[in-house]
Structure formats: C-alpha cells, structure tokens
Motif scaffolding. Structure first.
Motif, PDB file in Angstrom:
ATOM      1  N   SER A 205       0.562  -0.916  -0.092  1.00  0.00           N
ATOM      2  CA  SER A 205       0.202   0.038   0.206  1.00  0.00           C
ATOM      3  C   SER A 205       0.444   1.292  -0.438  1.00  0.00           C
ATOM      4  O   SER A 205       0.804   2.450  -0.281  1.00  0.00           O
ATOM      5  N   LYS A 206       2.296   1.576   0.479  1.00  0.00           N
ATOM      6  CA  LYS A 206       2.645   2.968   1.000  1.00  0.00           C
ATOM      7  C   LYS A 206       3.884   2.391  -0.829  1.00  0.00           C
ATOM      8  O   LYS A 206       3.437   4.025  -0.832  1.00  0.00           O
ATOM      9  N   LEU A 207       4.146   1.560  -1.547  1.00  0.00           N
ATOM     10  CA  LEU A 207       4.412   1.678  -2.548  1.00  0.00           C
ATOM     11  C   LEU A 207       3.470   2.559  -3.498  1.00  0.00           C
ATOM     12  O   LEU A 207       3.753   3.753  -4.137  1.00  0.00           O
ATOM     13  N   SER A 262      15.027   4.018  -0.014  1.00  0.00           N
ATOM     14  CA  SER A 262      14.195   4.358   1.165  1.00  0.00           C
ATOM     15  C   SER A 262      14.063   6.530   1.115  1.00  0.00           C
ATOM     16  O   SER A 262      12.771   6.479   1.953  1.00  0.00           O
ATOM     17  N   HIS A 263      13.984   7.047  -0.096  1.00  0.00           N
ATOM     18  CA  HIS A 263      13.716   8.136   0.118  1.00  0.00           C
ATOM     19  C   HIS A 263      12.639   8.608  -0.696  1.00  0.00           C
ATOM     20  O   HIS A 263      12.022   9.598  -0.978  1.00  0.00           O
ATOM     21  N   LEU A 264      12.566   7.047  -1.429  1.00  0.00           N
ATOM     22  CA  LEU A 264      11.312   7.669  -2.310  1.00  0.00           C
ATOM     23  C   LEU A 264       9.388   7.158  -1.824  1.00  0.00           C
ATOM     24  O   LEU A 264       8.435   7.232  -2.768  1.00  0.00           O
ATOM     25  N   PHE A 265       9.684   5.924  -0.893  1.00  0.00           N
ATOM     26  CA  PHE A 265       8.777   5.947   0.276  1.00  0.00           C
ATOM     27  C   PHE A 265       8.973   5.812   1.181  1.00  0.00           C
ATOM     28  O   PHE A 265       9.383   6.019   1.720  1.00  0.00           O
ATOM     29  N   GLU A 266       7.449   5.586   2.188  1.00  0.00           N
ATOM     30  CA  GLU A 266       7.741   6.200   3.321  1.00  0.00           C
ATOM     31  C   GLU A 266       7.795   4.456   3.838  1.00  0.00           C
ATOM     32  O   GLU A 266       6.993   3.581   3.029  1.00  0.00           O
TER      33      GLU A 266
END
Length: 324
Positions: A205-207, A262-266
């Motif tokens: 879901s975060k993606l 890690s900088h792209l997704f929560e």
C-alpha cells in the motif's frame, strides 16, 4: 451442553462444513460428530447449520452467534490449559505463528534459531499466508502470534505492537539503465515495467501511495507474494523489481543490483499481533523480545491494559522503533 460439542461445531465451521474432513482432523468418526451436533441443536432448540439431505450447506444466523461464543469459550479453555502448563513445566509447550513469506524467509530465521536453542522442548509451528489470512488466524485463535505489515489493523480484537521499520530497494540486472542513474526518482522508475508484491502484501500500500501522490501510473506487469519469485522474473527481464530491502542478499543476488529506494517510499512497520485476552507463557514473552528487543515483558503487559487502538498507539509514541 458439552465442551466436545462446541469443539465439533467450531471445527466443522472451520473445515468448510465438511464433516468428513473434520472427523479426520479430530481422529474420530463422521457419524459421531453429526450425532453430537444434532444433540446440541436439539438441546438449544435452533439449527446451527442448514442442511440439504445429509450435507451441511451453510451456517444459520443463530449458528453464527453460537459459533462466536463457542470460539470464545474454547479459547478460554485453551488459556486454562496454558496456565496449567506454565506452572507444571514453564519450558515445554507449543508456539504457533502465522506470517508472510518475507518475514519467514528473511526476518525470522535467526530469531527462531535462537529460540529453539533456548527452548528445545517447545514445539514451534509456522503458517504462511496473506496478511488478511494471518490476521484472521490470530483473531480466531488458530495461532498465538501474527507477524505482518498489512491488514492487522482491521481486527479490533488484536493487540498489535510495532517490531521494526523497513523500506524498499529497486532490484535490476547489472546492465539495466537504472543502475547508472545517480539520483533515483519515482519518475525514472515509472518508465519501466514493474515487478512487485501482490496488493496487500509486504507494505504494498505504501508503494502504491507513493506513485499516486506523484500523479504516476506505473505499469505493474507481474506480482507475487514471494520476493524470491519477484527476483527470478527480474532476472528474466520482465521488469524492474521493487522488494523489501531485507530480501536482497549481496551473495545470493550478486547478479542483481539493489538501489536504495528509502527516499522514494514512506517506511513501513512490521507488527506482531495476538488476540486480546491471550495468556502469554514465559517463553512467548521471550520470543517477542527476541524478535523485537524493545518489546519487554513490562511493555507487553502495559499493552494488555490499553483498551483502544489510540491508547496502544500512545504507548509506543515515545518508544524508538528500530529500522532494519
């Protein structure tokens, strides 16, 4: 009314109303189960199951209510057994887990290895499934603990405690254009077909949220529940893989390149959940603390005393959740 009768209706309901399969699992006879169910229905004056001839076809509305209470009674009986076992032999018993492939394959092996070494007389059983299946197994008492990232918040009867934060990596073959990009962006990733987790698995879901928030519609060409399967299809050139960072190994996956995302997704949080009212034996506390050292016995007991999701969240506000 007998406890055995409650066990029979519960097991039949959880074997898709198949009395024959239930009899096999309980090592008893099919006619014996059918007779006891009929005796219980006669005593209660209602049908628990609707029938077509000799076959059970569905659970009646009265049966749904009865089964809910029967499940609670059976869980209380199991808790009584657990209490007795704790005082008779605190190092012997059974621990049952439900989790996803990613947790079973990458997060749990060292924990389980250490646990079995410390408690050789504890029989440990693991079920794998979707986050929804895992949560349901914990909610209905099939397993002691559920370990997952998604879906557990849907079950109000579960006490959920955060274990660790994690994020994702983009995996590509070494000659892939993304391997040469110095400043990885979602826009760059979205240019290529994507291979990733099935929706509802491992923080998917975060993606999806990350792409939607940037107004991007990536082409997801293949999904799987298993990170190893995802990597296999990345190797075949099907697309760019997005997996949990813990699922990449420098040795086993040396033919692929893992790009930090890690900088792209929560970040996502893996949690351990168990049914409210569960009696935790000493080795169960130890298992939780091995998996998540910040979840000490005092913290776990305090979680038991919190009556709402908001109160639970408040408990963990000031506790640092480690990142893996």
């Amino acid at each position: 009314m007998k406890l055995q009768q409650l066990r029979y209706i519960w097991e039949v309901a959880h074997h898709d109303l198949n009395v024959s399969a239930t009899a096999q699992s309980l090592y008893t006879s099919q006619p014996g189960i059918s007779k006891q169910i009929r005796l219980l229905e006669d005593e209660l004056g209602v049908e628990i199951f609707s029938r077509s001839g000799k076959h059970l076809t569905r659970i009646t509305p009265a049966g749904e209510a009865i089964l809910k209470t029967a499940g609670e009674i059976l869980r209380k009986v199991e808790s009584i057994k657990q209490v007795a076992q704790e005082f008779s032999n605190e190092r012997k018993g059974t621990l049952t887990l439900a989790t996803t492939h990613t947790q079973a394959r990458y997060a749990l092996p060292p924990v389980i290895g250490s646990f079995i070494k410390q408690y050789p007389e504890v029989s440990l059983h693991m079920h794998q499934g979707t986050p929804m299946q895992i949560s349901e197994m914990a909610a209905d008492g099939t397993v002691d603990f559920a370990i997952a990232t998604e879906a557990m918040e849907l079950f109000s009867d579960l006490i959920m405690m955060p274990c660790y934060r994690w994020n994702r990596s983009i995996v590509v073959p070494k000659n892939h254009p993304l391997a040469q990009v110095s400043n990885l962006t979602l826009e760059e990733v979205a240019k290529y077909p994507i291979v990733t987790y099935v929706f509802g698995f491992t923080g998917r879901s975060k993606l999806d949220e990350a792409f939607i928030n940037r107004g991007l519609a990536p082409k997801v060409v293949f999904t799987a529940a298993d990170a190893d399967v995802i990597k296999t299809y990345v190797r075949l050139g099907l697309g760019v893989g997005i997996i949990a960072s813990m699922a990449y190994s420098d040795t086993a996956d040396s033919d692929l390149v893992a790009l930090d995302a890690s900088h792209l997704f929560e970040s996502s949080v893996t949690k351990i959940g168990f049914r409210r009212g569960t009696f935790l034996r000493g080795f169960m506390y130890d298992f939780i603390e091995k998996f998540a050292p910040h979840l000490t016995k005092d913290i776990i007991n305090e979680a038991f005393n919190r009556h709402s999701r908001a109160e639970l969240d408040e408990l963990f506000e000031d506790i640092e959740i480690p990142t893996r």
